[in-house]
Write a protein that holds these residues in place. Structure first.
Motif, PDB file in Angstrom:
ATOM      1  N   MET A 139      -0.026 -13.071  -2.394  1.00  0.00           N
ATOM      2  CA  MET A 139       1.027 -12.142  -2.531  1.00  0.00           C
ATOM      3  C   MET A 139       0.483 -10.892  -1.820  1.00  0.00           C
ATOM      4  N   SER A 140       1.406 -10.288  -0.990  1.00  0.00           N
ATOM      5  CA  SER A 140       1.443  -9.044  -0.046  1.00  0.00           C
ATOM      6  C   SER A 140       1.477  -7.845  -0.818  1.00  0.00           C
ATOM      7  N   THR A 141       0.697  -6.967  -0.497  1.00  0.00           N
ATOM      8  CA  THR A 141       0.810  -5.567  -1.138  1.00  0.00           C
ATOM      9  C   THR A 141       2.194  -4.547  -0.512  1.00  0.00           C
ATOM     10  N   PRO A 142       2.939  -4.138  -1.383  1.00  0.00           N
ATOM     11  CA  PRO A 142       4.375  -3.564  -0.855  1.00  0.00           C
ATOM     12  C   PRO A 142       3.790  -2.209   0.042  1.00  0.00           C
ATOM     13  N   THR A 143       4.479  -2.352   0.973  1.00  0.00           N
ATOM     14  CA  THR A 143       4.182  -0.944   1.756  1.00  0.00           C
ATOM     15  C   THR A 143       4.014   0.340   1.261  1.00  0.00           C
ATOM     16  N   LYS A 144       4.893   0.819   0.325  1.00  0.00           N
ATOM     17  CA  LYS A 144       4.748   2.011  -0.316  1.00  0.00           C
ATOM     18  C   LYS A 144       3.614   2.045  -1.137  1.00  0.00           C
TER      19      LYS A 144
ATOM     20  N   ARG B 224       0.695   0.411  -0.354  1.00  0.00           N
ATOM     21  CA  ARG B 224      -0.520   0.808   0.664  1.00  0.00           C
ATOM     22  C   ARG B 224      -0.536   2.090   1.041  1.00  0.00           C
ATOM     23  N   ARG B 225       0.759   2.686   1.200  1.00  0.00           N
ATOM     24  CA  ARG B 225       0.728   4.285   2.010  1.00  0.00           C
ATOM     25  C   ARG B 225       0.257   5.043   0.766  1.00  0.00           C
ATOM     26  N   VAL B 226       0.504   4.993  -0.580  1.00  0.00           N
ATOM     27  CA  VAL B 226       0.206   5.877  -1.565  1.00  0.00           C
ATOM     28  C   VAL B 226      -1.284   5.773  -1.626  1.00  0.00           C
ATOM     29  N   TRP B 227      -2.108   4.606  -1.519  1.00  0.00           N
ATOM     30  CA  TRP B 227      -3.321   4.347  -1.923  1.00  0.00           C
ATOM     31  C   TRP B 227      -4.074   4.778  -0.536  1.00  0.00           C
ATOM     32  N   SER B 228      -3.436   4.665   0.593  1.00  0.00           N
ATOM     33  CA  SER B 228      -4.158   5.000   1.921  1.00  0.00           C
ATOM     34  C   SER B 228      -4.185   6.548   1.878  1.00  0.00           C
ATOM     35  N   ASN B 229      -3.279   7.369   1.427  1.00  0.00           N
ATOM     36  CA  ASN B 229      -3.302   8.821   1.289  1.00  0.00           C
ATOM     37  C   ASN B 229      -4.076   9.324   0.066  1.00  0.00           C
TER      38      ASN B 229
END
Length: 78
Positions: A1-6, A8-13
């Motif tokens: 299962m892949s991580t949702p884009t949102k 990933r973006r939240v955690w990246s920030n």
């Protein structure tokens, strides 16, 4: 299962902010070492107060702290 884009973006920030805070804290420690040496605190006392710092390494950290302090005050460019 892949991580949702949102997600990933939240955690990246979040992680980028934490990394920036870590870098700032490391620089603050070096500036603190410089200021302590300016007040005449012996290298051994500084080394004893900071984990992973030896008395022989305090001089180099003092120079780095001085450079950071000058850069922050705008005396020298990065």
């Amino acid at each position: 299962m892949s991580t949702p884009t949102k997600t990933r973006r939240v955690w990246s920030n979040r992680l980028a902010k934490l990394a920036a805070a870590q870098q700032a804290a490391q620089e603050d420690v070096l500036v603190g070492i410089f200021l302590a040496r300016q007040d005449g605190v012996p290298q051994q006392v500084i080394a004893d107060a900071l984990p992973g710092v030896s008395a022989s390494g305090v001089a180099a950290k003092t120079r780095k702290g001085e450079e950071i302090m000058r850069r922050r005050k705008g005396a020298i460019s990065p």
